[in-house]
Motif scaffolding. Structure first.
Motif, short mmCIF file in Angstrom:
data_model
loop_
_atom_site.label_atom_id
_atom_site.label_comp_id
_atom_site.label_asym_id
_atom_site.label_seq_id
_atom_site.Cartn_x
_atom_site.Cartn_y
_atom_site.Cartn_z
N PRO A 30 0.81 -1.22 0.00
CA PRO A 30 0.00 0.00 0.00
C PRO A 30 0.84 1.27 0.00
O PRO A 30 0.33 2.35 -0.32
CB PRO A 30 -0.83 -0.14 1.28
N ALA A 31 2.10 1.15 0.37
CA ALA A 31 2.98 2.32 0.38
C ALA A 31 3.63 2.56 -0.98
O ALA A 31 4.23 3.62 -1.21
CB ALA A 31 4.06 2.15 1.45
N GLY A 32 3.51 1.59 -1.87
CA GLY A 32 4.06 1.75 -3.22
C GLY A 32 5.57 1.86 -3.27
O GLY A 32 6.12 2.49 -4.18
N ILE A 33 6.24 1.23 -2.33
CA ILE A 33 7.71 1.36 -2.29
C ILE A 33 8.43 0.17 -2.89
O ILE A 33 9.66 0.14 -2.93
CB ILE A 33 8.22 1.60 -0.85
N LEU A 34 7.66 -0.83 -3.34
CA LEU A 34 8.28 -2.02 -3.91
C LEU A 34 8.19 -2.00 -5.43
O LEU A 34 7.23 -1.53 -6.00
CB LEU A 34 7.60 -3.28 -3.36
N GLY A 35 9.22 -2.50 -6.06
CA GLY A 35 9.25 -2.55 -7.51
C GLY A 35 10.14 -3.68 -7.97
O GLY A 35 10.69 -4.43 -7.16
N MET A 36 10.25 -3.81 -9.28
CA MET A 36 11.10 -4.85 -9.83
C MET A 36 12.41 -4.22 -10.31
O MET A 36 12.41 -3.22 -11.04
CB MET A 36 10.40 -5.55 -10.99
N ALA A 37 13.50 -4.81 -9.91
CA ALA A 37 14.81 -4.31 -10.31
C ALA A 37 15.18 -4.85 -11.70
O ALA A 37 14.48 -5.69 -12.26
CB ALA A 37 15.86 -4.74 -9.28
N ASP A 38 16.25 -4.36 -12.22
CA ASP A 38 16.67 -4.74 -13.57
C ASP A 38 16.94 -6.24 -13.70
O ASP A 38 16.86 -6.79 -14.80
CB ASP A 38 17.94 -3.97 -13.97
N ALA A 72 12.34 -8.51 -7.02
CA ALA A 72 11.77 -7.40 -6.26
C ALA A 72 12.84 -6.65 -5.48
O ALA A 72 13.84 -7.24 -5.02
CB ALA A 72 10.70 -7.92 -5.32
N ASP A 73 12.59 -5.36 -5.31
CA ASP A 73 13.51 -4.55 -4.52
C ASP A 73 12.73 -3.36 -3.96
O ASP A 73 11.64 -3.05 -4.43
CB ASP A 73 14.66 -4.05 -5.40
N VAL A 74 13.29 -2.72 -2.96
CA VAL A 74 12.70 -1.49 -2.44
C VAL A 74 13.15 -0.37 -3.37
O VAL A 74 14.33 -0.04 -3.43
CB VAL A 74 13.15 -1.22 -0.99
N VAL A 75 12.19 0.19 -4.09
CA VAL A 75 12.52 1.22 -5.08
C VAL A 75 12.04 2.60 -4.64
O VAL A 75 12.42 3.60 -5.23
CB VAL A 75 11.94 0.89 -6.47
N TYR A 85 11.69 4.50 4.32
CA TYR A 85 11.05 4.95 5.56
C TYR A 85 9.55 5.13 5.42
O TYR A 85 8.85 5.40 6.40
CB TYR A 85 11.71 6.21 6.10
N ASP A 86 9.02 5.01 4.21
CA ASP A 86 7.57 5.05 4.02
C ASP A 86 6.90 3.73 4.36
O ASP A 86 5.67 3.65 4.37
CB ASP A 86 7.23 5.42 2.58
N CYS A 87 7.67 2.70 4.63
CA CYS A 87 7.09 1.40 5.00
C CYS A 87 6.24 1.57 6.26
O CYS A 87 6.68 2.14 7.25
CB CYS A 87 8.19 0.37 5.25
N MET A 88 5.01 1.05 6.20
CA MET A 88 4.06 1.20 7.30
C MET A 88 4.05 -0.02 8.22
O MET A 88 3.29 -0.04 9.18
CB MET A 88 2.65 1.41 6.72
N GLY A 89 4.82 -1.02 7.89
CA GLY A 89 4.88 -2.19 8.74
C GLY A 89 3.65 -3.07 8.66
O GLY A 89 3.39 -3.87 9.56
N CYS A 90 2.88 -2.97 7.60
CA CYS A 90 1.62 -3.70 7.49
C CYS A 90 1.82 -5.19 7.25
O CYS A 90 0.91 -5.98 7.45
CB CYS A 90 0.77 -3.11 6.38
#
Ligand code: SF4
Ligand code: SF4
Length: 63
Positions: free
Chosen positions: A22-30, A34-37, A41-46
């Motif tokens: 929900p924080a939209g901080i994850l994405g796919m790396a080259d 998956a990676d934190v992109v 610090y926007d991670c909400m711990g959900c």
């Protein structure tokens, strides 16, 4: 705050976590894993990523 870490050796690149965060901080790396992109610090711990990943690649801890 929370810290998310990904055991990228376990990631098979399914992409499910990217859509689920929900924080939209994850994405796919080259490299197709998956990676934190976004801002970590926007991670909400959900722990949605933990629940979503079929390969148990995620760990979320409070720091
Ligand atoms: S714990 Fe929640 S906000 Fe943090 S990376 Fe996982 S899904 Fe995103
Ligand atoms: S849900 Fe797990 S296996 Fe799928 S892309 Fe995310 S970290 Fe990789």
């Amino acid at each position: 705050m929370y810290m998310v870490s990904i055991d990228r050796d376990k990631c098979d690149g399914c992409g499910a976590c990217v859509d689920a965060c929900p924080a939209g901080i994850l994405g796919m790396a080259d490299d197709g894993k998956a990676d934190v992109v976004g801002e970590a610090y926007d991670c909400m711990g959900c722990e949605t990523c933990v629940a979503t990943c079929p390969n148990e690649a995620y760990t979320v801890s409070e720091v």
